[in-house]
Write an enzyme that holds these catalytic residues in place. Structure first.
Site, short mmCIF file in Angstrom:
data_model
loop_
_atom_site.label_atom_id
_atom_site.label_comp_id
_atom_site.label_asym_id
_atom_site.label_seq_id
_atom_site.Cartn_x
_atom_site.Cartn_y
_atom_site.Cartn_z
CG HIS A 285 66.91 26.01 12.33
ND1 HIS A 285 66.28 26.85 11.45
CD2 HIS A 285 66.89 26.63 13.53
CE1 HIS A 285 65.88 27.94 12.08
NE2 HIS A 285 66.25 27.83 13.35
CD GLU A 331 63.70 25.66 15.18
OE1 GLU A 331 63.39 25.85 16.37
OE2 GLU A 331 63.53 26.53 14.29
CD GLU A 332 62.32 29.10 12.37
OE1 GLU A 332 61.42 29.08 13.24
OE2 GLU A 332 63.32 29.82 12.47
CG ASP A 359 67.73 28.00 16.57
OD1 ASP A 359 67.74 28.99 15.80
OD2 ASP A 359 66.71 27.31 16.78
CG HIS A 429 60.15 33.81 13.84
ND1 HIS A 429 59.28 33.05 14.59
CD2 HIS A 429 61.28 33.10 13.74
CE1 HIS A 429 59.87 31.92 14.95
NE2 HIS A 429 61.10 31.94 14.43
#
Length: 463
Positions: A285, A331-332, A359, A429
């Site tokens: 992604h 995607e996130e 990923d 993240h």
């Protein structure tokens, strides 16, 4: 009885031997070329350097995400693929605004500043911030047991850590992520005014880890702000609450939810020489969170996937099937790109036989997780001897990847690259997900491992 079983045993042995590879010498040579080329003449690291350091964090709907689309499209065109195009997709747009601020205030009035990060999709606090007493919980059941009487008007502090007993840290993440994603939805039902969630990381530090959250079916008028607190901050807050149950927590965040905007999946393909209408996909992604530069999540997967097609072109390999690289957007915080691709191939009745996603970071590759039937699992496991020289040993049944999973039910085999996971959630993240955490050789080994599985699937097909 032993005599009757003997022919069966011989047949099973011969089948297993032949299943290892129809041409093990040729396949071994090809894998060697793929690894050698990736390690001595690779492009993934160079591409990732640009994505991370020249473009930076690529949150869906941002200018940086738009730059990433244009950059990767241009790089795929330079590879001389048979076709490169952009697939339009509407994506959510959420902005963080000015940096968040938070402190813990004891009954004595002493304030201790702590580190937080707004969760993606959260509303802001009031302009002057939000201050309230805190109630600590570790599960939704515990929250419900406390009820509205004890929760109303307070900030709920979800403090369930990732389970350190899981060797595969992805399982630990999955066991704790519900409080981040749905914590605000559950807390709002009992009249909470805000939510603070322990960062999903084993590492003890001051870097908060953001991530997507959802209000579910909560009416918009009942939305409450939600933020992640660093693991050090969570430990401190929990300790102080034991000493002073009436302490207060203050936080201010300036995020905003906007209308959806137009973005794109970036797609390139090499046309199949034998089965041009049967497709195999490799991808990652393109979007990332904004507090780091998204090198591991998922710039690594993007550039490794691009490298698969570049390696095939470099080695003049003519695939039997049409092989596509798909760089998914969003995607996130929405999975819009993955769903859009799955919807479009279904509407066009395109036959997809294999999809591979990266990923899980750019660390040392260990193998693959597979979502398919027993026959395909057996075939892929039979190739294990070809991967042994590269220390690839995992061929497990399990979760493949978020962006390719919407194709499930309309595809034969889904696979996810499985790198070593021990360091991934230290940076995931957070502001720690930066290019300096990438090891060039590990990134290249991952790309070669992906290309090797794609080559074998293309050569022998799905069962």
């Amino acid at each position: 009885m032993k005599i009757k079983l003997f022919p069966t045993i011989i047949f099973t042995f011969l089948f297993s031997f032949l299943a290892i590879s129809q041409n093990p010498t040729k396949d071994s040579i090809m894998l060697k070329k793929l690894y050698n080329t990736a390690l001595t003449d690779g492009k993934a690291y160079e591409w990732l350097d640009y994505l991370s350091n020249e473009i930076g964090g690529r949150l869906s709907g941002s200018v940086e995400a738009e730059y990433a689309v244009k950059y990767t499209e241009a790089q795929l065109n330079e590879l001389g693929l048979d076709k490169v195009w952009l697939q339009p997709v509407m994506v959510p747009k959420w902005t963080r605004g000015f940096k968040e601020y938070a402190y813990i205030e004891g009954s004595s009035g002493i304030k201790t500043v702590t580190h937080i990060s707004a969760l993606g999709g959260s509303i802001p606090t009031p302009n002057l911030g939000l201050k309230a007493e805190v109630i600590e919980v570790h599960s939704f059941d515990e929250l419900a047991a406390l009820g509205k009487e004890k929760i109303e008007g307070k900030i709920v502090f979800f403090n369930r850590p990732m389970n350190p007993e899981f060797i595969h840290t992805g399982y630990a993440y999955g066991g704790a992520s519900d409080q981040r994603f749905s914590g605000a939805e559950h807390a709002a039902k009992f009249g909470a005014v805000g939510v603070i969630v322990r960062s999903l990381s084993h590492k003890m530090d001051d870097a908060p880890h953001t991530g997507a959250m959802s209000y579910g079916s909560t009416p918009e008028s009942k939305y409450i702000p939600a933020a992640a607190i660093s693991t050090n901050g969570a430990e401190l807050l929990s300790s102080l609450l034991k000493l002073d149950p009436n302490l207060k927590f203050y936080f201010k965040q300036n995020c905003k939810i906007w209308d959806d905007v137009l973005s794109y999946n970036v797609i390139g393909e090499i046309k199949g020489s034998v089965y041009p209408d049967r497709y195999m996909v490799v991808g990652g992604h393109l979007d990332s969170w904004d507090n780091g530069d998204g090198s591991h999540d998922d710039g690594a997967g993007v550039t490794q996937s691009m490298e698969v097609l570049r390696l095939f072109k470099k080695l003049n390999y003519k695939p039997k099937h049409t092989i596509r690289v798909v760089l998914f957007m969003n995607e996130e915080n929405g999975l819009r790109g993955g769903r859009k691709y799955a919807e479009e191939i279904k509407s066009k009745n395109e036959k997809h036989v294999f999809a591979l996603e990266s990923d899980s970071g750019g660390f040392t590759p260990r193998g693959f997780s597979l979502e398919t039937d027993a026959a395909n699992v057996a075939q892929i496991r039979s190739w294990a001897p070809l991967f042994e020289p590269y220390f690839i040993h995992l061929f497990t049944e399990g979760y493949s990847g978020a962006d390719i999973r919407p194709m499930k039910g309309n595809i034969d085999v889904l696979a996810g690259l499985q790198p070593d996971s021990q360091r991934y959630f230290d940076i995931h993240h957070s502001e720690n997900d930066t290019f300096d955490k990438i090891n060039k050789r590990e990134l290249e080994l991952g790309a070669a491992t992906m290309a090797s599985l794609m080559y074998l699937m293309d050569t022998y097909g799905a069962k």
